[in-house]
Design a protein around this motif. Structure first.
Motif, PDB file in Angstrom:
ATOM      1  N   PHE A 224      47.866  56.779  73.187  1.00 29.24           N
ATOM      2  CA  PHE A 224      49.025  57.223  72.420  1.00 29.24           C
ATOM      3  C   PHE A 224      49.352  56.151  71.398  1.00 29.24           C
ATOM      4  CE2 PHE A 224      50.583  54.783  75.949  1.00 29.24           C
ATOM      5  CZ  PHE A 224      51.648  54.047  75.450  1.00 29.24           C
ATOM      6  N   ARG A 225      50.236  56.478  70.497  1.00 28.40           N
ATOM      7  CA  ARG A 225      50.651  55.534  69.465  1.00 28.40           C
ATOM      8  C   ARG A 225      52.137  55.252  69.635  1.00 28.40           C
ATOM      9  NH1 ARG A 225      48.067  56.712  63.966  1.00 28.40           N
ATOM     10  NH2 ARG A 225      46.362  55.695  65.046  1.00 28.40           N
ATOM     11  N   LEU A 226      52.488  53.990  69.474  1.00 26.23           N
ATOM     12  CA  LEU A 226      53.874  53.545  69.597  1.00 26.23           C
ATOM     13  C   LEU A 226      54.343  53.004  68.252  1.00 26.23           C
ATOM     14  CD1 LEU A 226      55.985  53.197  71.893  1.00 26.23           C
ATOM     15  CD2 LEU A 226      55.219  50.831  72.048  1.00 26.23           C
ATOM     16  N   SER A 227      55.512  53.427  67.813  1.00 26.76           N
ATOM     17  CA  SER A 227      56.122  52.917  66.594  1.00 26.76           C
ATOM     18  C   SER A 227      57.154  51.864  66.998  1.00 26.76           C
ATOM     19  CB  SER A 227      56.806  54.062  65.838  1.00 26.76           C
ATOM     20  OG  SER A 227      57.490  53.564  64.718  1.00 26.76           O
ATOM     21  N   VAL A 228      57.001  50.661  66.451  1.00 18.66           N
ATOM     22  CA  VAL A 228      57.902  49.561  66.804  1.00 18.66           C
ATOM     23  C   VAL A 228      58.628  49.078  65.549  1.00 18.66           C
ATOM     24  CG1 VAL A 228      56.567  48.817  68.811  1.00 18.66           C
ATOM     25  CG2 VAL A 228      56.040  47.869  66.582  1.00 18.66           C
TER      26      VAL A 228
ATOM     27  N   LEU B 184      56.344  45.442  74.372  1.00 17.66           N
ATOM     28  CA  LEU B 184      56.761  46.268  73.248  1.00 17.66           C
ATOM     29  C   LEU B 184      57.888  47.199  73.658  1.00 17.66           C
ATOM     30  CD1 LEU B 184      53.254  47.290  71.875  1.00 17.66           C
ATOM     31  CD2 LEU B 184      54.806  45.596  70.903  1.00 17.66           C
ATOM     32  N   HIS B 185      58.812  47.401  72.736  1.00 19.22           N
ATOM     33  CA  HIS B 185      59.890  48.364  72.885  1.00 19.22           C
ATOM     34  C   HIS B 185      59.814  49.220  71.630  1.00 19.22           C
ATOM     35  CE1 HIS B 185      61.774  45.832  76.017  1.00 19.22           C
ATOM     36  NE2 HIS B 185      61.260  44.860  75.284  1.00 19.22           N
ATOM     37  N   GLY B 186      59.614  50.512  71.797  1.00 15.08           N
ATOM     38  CA  GLY B 186      59.482  51.350  70.619  1.00 15.08           C
ATOM     39  C   GLY B 186      59.588  52.822  70.934  1.00 15.08           C
ATOM     40  N   ARG B 187      59.190  53.628  69.950  1.00 12.22           N
ATOM     41  CA  ARG B 187      59.288  55.084  70.036  1.00 12.22           C
ATOM     42  C   ARG B 187      57.883  55.663  70.064  1.00 12.22           C
ATOM     43  NH1 ARG B 187      58.806  58.830  66.323  1.00 12.22           N
ATOM     44  NH2 ARG B 187      58.699  57.293  64.676  1.00 12.22           N
ATOM     45  N   VAL B 188      57.650  56.583  71.006  1.00 15.66           N
ATOM     46  CA  VAL B 188      56.350  57.241  71.085  1.00 15.66           C
ATOM     47  C   VAL B 188      56.183  58.082  69.826  1.00 15.66           C
ATOM     48  CG1 VAL B 188      54.926  58.876  72.379  1.00 15.66           C
ATOM     49  CG2 VAL B 188      56.433  57.285  73.607  1.00 15.66           C
ATOM     50  N   SER B 189      55.107  57.843  69.066  1.00 15.46           N
ATOM     51  CA  SER B 189      54.919  58.562  67.803  1.00 15.46           C
ATOM     52  C   SER B 189      53.711  59.498  67.818  1.00 15.46           C
ATOM     53  CB  SER B 189      54.823  57.582  66.634  1.00 15.46           C
ATOM     54  OG  SER B 189      53.753  56.692  66.815  1.00 15.46           O
ATOM     55  N   SER B 190      52.918  59.476  68.885  1.00 19.64           N
ATOM     56  CA  SER B 190      51.871  60.491  69.075  1.00 19.64           C
ATOM     57  C   SER B 190      51.798  60.789  70.572  1.00 19.64           C
ATOM     58  CB  SER B 190      50.516  60.042  68.535  1.00 19.64           C
ATOM     59  OG  SER B 190      49.941  59.058  69.362  1.00 19.64           O
TER      60      SER B 190
ATOM     61  N   ASP C 101      56.111  49.411  62.399  1.00 23.05           N
ATOM     62  CA  ASP C 101      54.664  49.343  62.499  1.00 23.05           C
ATOM     63  C   ASP C 101      54.243  50.223  63.665  1.00 23.05           C
ATOM     64  OD1 ASP C 101      53.799  47.235  60.546  1.00 23.05           O
ATOM     65  OD2 ASP C 101      55.245  46.069  61.698  1.00 23.05           O
ATOM     66  N   TRP C 102      52.997  50.668  63.665  1.00 21.96           N
ATOM     67  CA  TRP C 102      52.520  51.443  64.808  1.00 21.96           C
ATOM     68  C   TRP C 102      51.428  50.663  65.505  1.00 21.96           C
ATOM     69  CZ3 TRP C 102      47.399  52.405  64.304  1.00 21.96           C
ATOM     70  CH2 TRP C 102      46.885  52.508  63.016  1.00 21.96           C
ATOM     71  N   VAL C 103      51.340  50.915  66.809  1.00 26.77           N
ATOM     72  CA  VAL C 103      50.386  50.219  67.658  1.00 26.77           C
ATOM     73  C   VAL C 103      49.663  51.253  68.514  1.00 26.77           C
ATOM     74  CG1 VAL C 103      50.120  48.466  69.447  1.00 26.77           C
ATOM     75  CG2 VAL C 103      51.954  48.243  67.765  1.00 26.77           C
ATOM     76  N   ASP C 104      48.332  51.208  68.515  1.00 24.99           N
ATOM     77  CA  ASP C 104      47.551  52.067  69.410  1.00 24.99           C
ATOM     78  C   ASP C 104      47.617  51.475  70.810  1.00 24.99           C
ATOM     79  OD1 ASP C 104      46.633  54.018  67.605  1.00 24.99           O
ATOM     80  OD2 ASP C 104      45.057  52.683  66.893  1.00 24.99           O
ATOM     81  N   CYS C 105      47.883  52.339  71.791  1.00 20.60           N
ATOM     82  CA  CYS C 105      48.005  51.900  73.175  1.00 20.60           C
ATOM     83  C   CYS C 105      47.079  52.731  74.049  1.00 20.60           C
ATOM     84  CB  CYS C 105      49.442  52.065  73.669  1.00 20.60           C
ATOM     85  SG  CYS C 105      50.645  51.133  72.712  1.00 20.60           S
TER      86      CYS C 105
END
Length: 139
Positions: free
Chosen positions: A49-53, A27-33, A69-73
């Motif tokens: 944390f949550r990642l917005s992709v 995944l490549h994205g922006r940290v959203s939490s 979309d967001w993904v729990d990590c």
């Protein structure tokens, strides 16, 4: 006239040992939490944390105006927890991991979550701070 062909079926036992390519997520994205470290009832320490992709245009998403979309990590290994622990909301990051369904108890019931277990991670670009904030830190 009936023609029959004899087909020999070879039964092989499937290899269930798996390999590194069975369940790999990149995944490549922006940290959203913000990453939060906590101890589970089992004693294991994790960082979540949550990642917005970005959302790719596919037949399923073509009618949607949603652009991400967001993904729990979750990071379980100490080294990976330290890495993600230094991230801030807005940082652009890259990670590699595996999809995991985790079961847990909550009060009277049980629950389940689908998460990405982070196996390796790096910050690609720190979040842009406003100019006013950069000036204060330079003084």
């Amino acid at each position: 006239m009936l023609v029959a062909e004899v087909v020999t079926m070879v039964t092989r036992t499937p290899d269930l040992s798996g390999d590194a390519t069975d369940n790999t997520v990149q995944l490549h994205g922006r940290v959203s939490s913000s990453p939060v470290e906590r101890e589970l009832p089992s004693g294991a320490v994790i960082a979540t944390f949550r990642l917005s992709v970005p959302r790719a245009r596919t037949p399923m998403t073509s009618g949607s105006s949603q652009r991400s979309d967001w993904v729990d990590c979750v990071a379980w290994a100490a080294k990976t927890r330290r890495t993600v622990g230094g991230w801030s909301v807005g940082d652009q990051v890259e990670l590699r991991g595996a999809l995991r369904r985790r079961f847990y108890r909550a009060g009277e019931g049980a629950g389940t979550r689908l998460e990405v277990e982070v196996l390796s991670a790096r910050r690609a670009r720190a979040r842009e701070r406003p100019a006013e904030s950069r000036e204060r830190t330079a003084e």
